[in-house]
Design an enzyme around this catalytic site. Structure first.
Site, PDB file in Angstrom:
ATOM      1  N   HIS A 119      33.598 -11.074 -21.468  1.00  0.00           N
ATOM      2  CA  HIS A 119      34.452 -11.051 -22.820  1.00  0.00           C
ATOM      3  C   HIS A 119      35.901 -11.215 -22.260  1.00  0.00           C
ATOM      4  CE1 HIS A 119      34.855  -8.832 -27.081  1.00  0.00           C
ATOM      5  NE2 HIS A 119      35.072 -10.448 -27.168  1.00  0.00           N
TER       6      HIS A 119
ATOM      7  N   LYS B  11      28.747 -15.371 -28.588  1.00  0.00           N
ATOM      8  CA  LYS B  11      28.371 -14.086 -28.187  1.00  0.00           C
ATOM      9  C   LYS B  11      26.892 -14.211 -27.390  1.00  0.00           C
ATOM     10  CE  LYS B  11      32.181 -12.412 -29.450  1.00  0.00           C
ATOM     11  NZ  LYS B  11      33.214 -12.099 -28.554  1.00  0.00           N
TER      12      LYS B  11
ATOM     13  N   TYR C 216      27.103 -15.502 -40.437  1.00  0.00           N
ATOM     14  CA  TYR C 216      28.474 -15.212 -40.037  1.00  0.00           C
ATOM     15  C   TYR C 216      28.636 -15.324 -38.534  1.00  0.00           C
ATOM     16  CZ  TYR C 216      33.114 -13.415 -40.884  1.00  0.00           C
ATOM     17  OH  TYR C 216      34.444 -13.106 -40.936  1.00  0.00           O
TER      18      TYR C 216
ATOM     19  N   ASP D 277      38.700 -15.472 -25.589  1.00  0.00           N
ATOM     20  CA  ASP D 277      37.547 -14.726 -25.821  1.00  0.00           C
ATOM     21  C   ASP D 277      36.746 -14.631 -24.970  1.00  0.00           C
ATOM     22  OD1 ASP D 277      36.348 -12.905 -27.685  1.00  0.00           O
ATOM     23  OD2 ASP D 277      34.919 -14.301 -28.033  1.00  0.00           O
TER      24      ASP D 277
ATOM     25  N   ARG E 232      29.508  -9.107 -37.158  1.00  0.00           N
ATOM     26  CA  ARG E 232      28.425  -8.850 -36.138  1.00  0.00           C
ATOM     27  C   ARG E 232      27.231  -7.645 -36.536  1.00  0.00           C
ATOM     28  NH1 ARG E 232      29.709  -7.524 -31.787  1.00  0.00           N
ATOM     29  NH2 ARG E 232      31.763  -7.411 -31.888  1.00  0.00           N
TER      30      ARG E 232
ATOM     31  N   ARG F 288      38.508 -14.487 -40.592  1.00  0.00           N
ATOM     32  CA  ARG F 288      38.676 -15.299 -39.538  1.00  0.00           C
ATOM     33  C   ARG F 288      39.156 -16.573 -39.951  1.00  0.00           C
ATOM     34  NH1 ARG F 288      36.616 -13.113 -34.505  1.00  0.00           N
ATOM     35  NH2 ARG F 288      35.610 -10.882 -35.023  1.00  0.00           N
TER      36      ARG F 288
ATOM     37  N   GLY G 250      55.041 -10.236 -27.626  1.00  0.00           N
ATOM     38  CA  GLY G 250      55.892 -11.029 -26.715  1.00  0.00           C
ATOM     39  C   GLY G 250      56.450 -10.136 -25.501  1.00  0.00           C
TER      40      GLY G 250
ATOM     41  N   ARG H  24      42.288  -0.055 -27.347  1.00  0.00           N
ATOM     42  CA  ARG H  24      43.319   0.641 -28.216  1.00  0.00           C
ATOM     43  C   ARG H  24      43.116   2.013 -27.830  1.00  0.00           C
ATOM     44  NH1 ARG H  24      44.793  -2.193 -33.050  1.00  0.00           N
ATOM     45  NH2 ARG H  24      43.880  -4.158 -32.765  1.00  0.00           N
TER      46      ARG H  24
ATOM     47  N   SER I  52      36.829  -6.352 -28.911  1.00  0.00           N
ATOM     48  CA  SER I  52      36.719  -7.189 -30.225  1.00  0.00           C
ATOM     49  C   SER I  52      37.953  -6.674 -30.987  1.00  0.00           C
ATOM     50  CB  SER I  52      35.472  -7.310 -31.073  1.00  0.00           C
ATOM     51  OG  SER I  52      34.432  -7.632 -30.459  1.00  0.00           O
ATOM     52  N   ALA I  53      38.781  -7.563 -31.576  1.00  0.00           N
ATOM     53  CA  ALA I  53      39.860  -7.273 -32.619  1.00  0.00           C
ATOM     54  C   ALA I  53      40.931  -6.520 -31.763  1.00  0.00           C
ATOM     55  CB  ALA I  53      39.544  -6.871 -33.738  1.00  0.00           C
ATOM     56  N   CYS I  54      41.217  -6.547 -30.618  1.00  0.00           N
ATOM     57  CA  CYS I  54      42.145  -5.683 -29.873  1.00  0.00           C
ATOM     58  C   CYS I  54      43.223  -6.556 -29.199  1.00  0.00           C
ATOM     59  CB  CYS I  54      41.608  -4.793 -28.962  1.00  0.00           C
ATOM     60  SG  CYS I  54      40.549  -3.623 -29.287  1.00  0.00           S
ATOM     61  N   GLY I  55      43.507  -7.610 -29.766  1.00  0.00           N
ATOM     62  CA  GLY I  55      44.781  -8.686 -29.673  1.00  0.00           C
ATOM     63  C   GLY I  55      44.430  -9.724 -28.351  1.00  0.00           C
TER      64      GLY I  55
HETATM   65  C1  OXD Z   1      34.216 -10.559 -31.561  1.00  0.00           C
HETATM   66  C2  OXD Z   1      34.682 -11.926 -31.757  1.00  0.00           C
HETATM   67  O1  OXD Z   1      33.532  -9.944 -32.276  1.00  0.00           O
HETATM   68  O2  OXD Z   1      35.169 -12.391 -30.702  1.00  0.00           O
HETATM   69  O3  OXD Z   1      34.464  -9.944 -30.381  1.00  0.00           O
HETATM   70  O4  OXD Z   1      34.288 -12.406 -32.673  1.00  0.00           O
HETATM   71 MN    MN Z   2      35.136 -11.536 -28.922  1.00  0.00          MN
END
Ligand code: OXD
Ligand code: MN
Length: 664
Positions: free
Chosen positions: A310, A290, A281, A357, A135, A448, A573, A479, A332-335
């Protein structure tokens, strides 16, 4: 200048000149239109109407397909206007059928956009232009009459960290500079799509026009598209207009046209409009995600009294069979995908996934907060996903999936960092031979998978319920390698809103920021606010009302490290142990104790059985120096970024935090 006139500037700057070439017979009319617009603003609207009429004649001359003629009047007007602007060779209205999907796959293989992955069932690999990989937050704008509608007053006229403002004339100029003729020689696809189950009172409809078959195919996975949506539009013609083009650059990458130098993502909430140019993308091009579900969604949510967030949504069932739903916001990308598909290690627990998401949430007439996942698929970050970190994702993604920018194995499969040992014979995300001695990753860190939600073996039975699932708790997190305890419960709603407002997290590869820097990311919405963050907080603060059952709010941090840089908590887990405590708190079990930051599990209340040696003291420590600095950083952020738009309740909460820390 009247608003309507401003919002139609592109009729003057773009369409009229364009129509001149389209339809010679109308030349005189165009000259007249020009003349009229020059001499008087009063006649401008008349001119617009004339030009529209002439433009429609021109389009009829160009024989737009009967599919277009069959559209409802507003959709048709949008499609015709977009076609006149972008000048595609053909217009195709997507029906969402299997035949259409097969034709798109064939076309993308011919064009070199997709490659089959014969190791799996109906799986495909796309390699993007190496600069079109994430993004682009710096080129993402929200347009409104007043800057303060979009960003807090503290940053008036300066770069805000909470969104980029664009004026209506600059918005129109950006469109006029990029879109005329941008689809020449291409097909313009019209994608009617629903965010949320078609027909749910919580769902909303959009129509995206795009010149990218990859976008069409991905939207088919990520949203509900096609005939059923067109049918729904016949009952209610409201929709969000989404105009997208991958654009044209001088040296296009084979199979991945884009225009990175001129990429721009524009939103005009007042007109329910999104315009995106130059990138194919993810969040830049799949405009339901988004752009619609969060940026425009947050504006609609404030207008209509609900929340667009989000957040993932999961159902958690305890060993006694009691089920509750939890929504959770992480940057984003934190699990989020890992938590949404968790395999609990605590015996007797079950997690079921509603979404990974985005959550749209609204209080129902009984005062229960109900959530839907507006999406229909997962656009998950591949690296780090493995059968130990997320076996459910691994069981979901090897059928009917488009992978983008992952590495390829020589038996027609995929590989990414964190998946397991790298086999011999890997081709990296740029299409070059790769081996593990190389110092570069084989898969792009933001590569992705785009997978239908229905593939997920633990998809919740109610994930498509039209009234949504009831939310008992909201988790917030990021994080945080230092200082921030594993879990803290907010004392009350306003404190919870403060925890959201002061969220910080290490940057990830999902956008263009340098990684490892700890950034403020309030509510994990920093890149996705559609309006002034101060007003967003006010909206959250206005949620408690008579008769409403307010969910409890928690802050979690799976990522705290010890002095040696090792994670203090196993995560994945084992996060079920935290969920267990959260659910017990939702049932009002007194298993908590008060700290300067809020409530934490009292001694032995967090089930750590069979976990081995966990340094609980360090995991829950609240270092005074760290928290004094943290409180100062929050204060600085509030002052510099939000200023007088910050609700007083947030200053009050900051003062309580400071006082509590001082006393500790
Ligand atoms: C993000 C996504 O960037 O979900 O948050 O793709
Ligand atoms: Mn996201």
């Amino acid at each position: 200048m009247p608003k309507k006139f401003v919002s139609n500037i592109y009729y003057h700057s773009v369409l009229i000149p364009r129509l001149q070439t389209h339809n010679r017979q109308n030349r005189k009319l165009f000259k007249m239109v020009y003349f009229i617009t020059r001499i008087s603003k009063r006649f401008a609207q008349v001119a617009i109407n004339c030009s529209r009429a002439a433009h429609q004649t021109a389009l009829r001359g160009n024989k737009l397909s009967p599919q277009v003629a069959a559209l409802t009047p507003k959709v048709r007007a949008f499609v015709e206007r977009s076609a006149a602007l972008c000048e595609p060779e053909h217009v195709h209205v997507c029906d969402g059928s299997e035949a259409e999907a097969s034709a798109l796959l064939q076309l993308m293989q011919n064009q070199g956009t997709l490659k089959a992955l014969p190791k799996y069932d109906n799986c495909w690999l796309a390699r993007t232009d190496p600069v079109d990989v994430a993004r682009v937050e710096s080129r993402t704008y929200i347009c409104s009459e007043h800057e303060r509608d979009v960003v807090p007053v503290a940053r008036a006229g300066q770069k805000s960290a909470l969104g980029n403002y664009i004026t209506p004339p600059d918005y129109d100029k950006a469109v006029a500079e990029r879109f005329p003729g941008c689809m020449r020689g291409r097909t313009m696809y019209v994608i009617p799509f629903s965010m949320g189950p078609v027909g749910s009172p919580l769902s909303k409809i959009g129509v995206e026009v795009t010149d990218s078959p990859y976008v069409v195919y991905s939207m088919r996975v990520m949203t509900r598209i096609g005939a059923s949506v067109l049918e729904a539009l016949r009952k209610d013609e409201h929709f969000v207009r989404c105009l997208h083009s991958v654009g044209r650059s001088d040296s296009p990458t084979v199979g991945w046209p884009c225009d990175p130098a001129r990429t721009i993502i524009l939103h005009r909430p007042a007109d329910n409009e999104i315009v995106s140019y130059g990138s194919g993308y993810g969040g830049n091009s799949l405009l339901g995600k988004k752009c619609f579900a969060l940026r425009l969604g947050s504006v609609l949510a404030r207008r209509e009294g609900w929340l667009a967030e989000h957040m993932l949504i999961v159902g958690v069932t305890d060993p006694k069979g009691r089920k509750r739903y939890i929504a959770a916001a992480f940057p984003s990308a934190c699990g989020k995908t890992n938590l949404a598909m968790m395999t609990p290690t605590l015996p007797g627990y079950k997690v079921e996934c509603v979404g990974d998401d985005i959550a749209w949430m609204k209080f129902d007439k009984h005062g229960v907060l109900r959530a839907i996942n507006p999406e229909n698929g997962f656009f998950g970050v591949a690296p780090g996903t493995s059968s130990s970190t997320n076996p459910i994702a691994m069981a979901s993604v090897f059928q009917n999936t488009v992978f983008t920018n992952v590495a390829e194995t020589n038996d027609g499969g995929v590989w990414w960092e964190g998946m397991g040992d790298a086999p011999e014979g890997i081709t990296d995300w740029k299409g070059k031979p790769w081996d593990k001695t190389m110092k570069i990753p084989a898969a792009h860190p933001n590569s992705r998978f785009c997978t239908p939600a229905s593939n997920c073996p633990i998809i919740d039975g109610d994930w498509e319920s039209s009234e949504g699932v009831p939310i008992s708790a909201i988790l917030l997190g990021g994080r945080r390698p230092a200082g921030v305890p594993l879990v803290v419960e907010a004392r009350d709603w306003a404190h919870g809103v403060f925890l959201g407002a002061s969220m910080r997290s290490e940057a990830t590869a999902a956008a263009e920021h340098a990684s490892k820097v700890v950034m403020h990311d309030p509510f994990a919405m920093r890149p996705f606010f559609g309006y002034n963050f101060g007003e967003y907080l006010r909206h959250w603060l206005s949620m408690p009302q008579a008769g409403r059952q307010m969910p409890k709010i928690f802050h979690v941090n799976w990522f705290r490290k010890d002095q040696q840089g090792k994670f203090l908590w196993p995560g994945f887990g084992d996060n079920s142990r935290v969920l267990d405590w959260v659910l017990r708190r939702c049932a009002e079990e007194p298993c908590h104790t008060e700290t300067p930051l809020g409530y934490v599990p009292k001694d032995d209340a967090l089930d750590t059985s069979n976990l081995g040696n966990i340094n609980m003291k360090e995991l829950f420590s609240i270092p005074k120096d760290f928290w004094l600095q943290e409180a100062n950083a929050i204060e600085k952020y509030f002052k510099e970024e939000v200023g007088e738009d910050l609700p007083n309740e947030m200053w009050d909460q900051l003062m309580i935090l400071k006082k509590n820390i001082q006393k500790s």
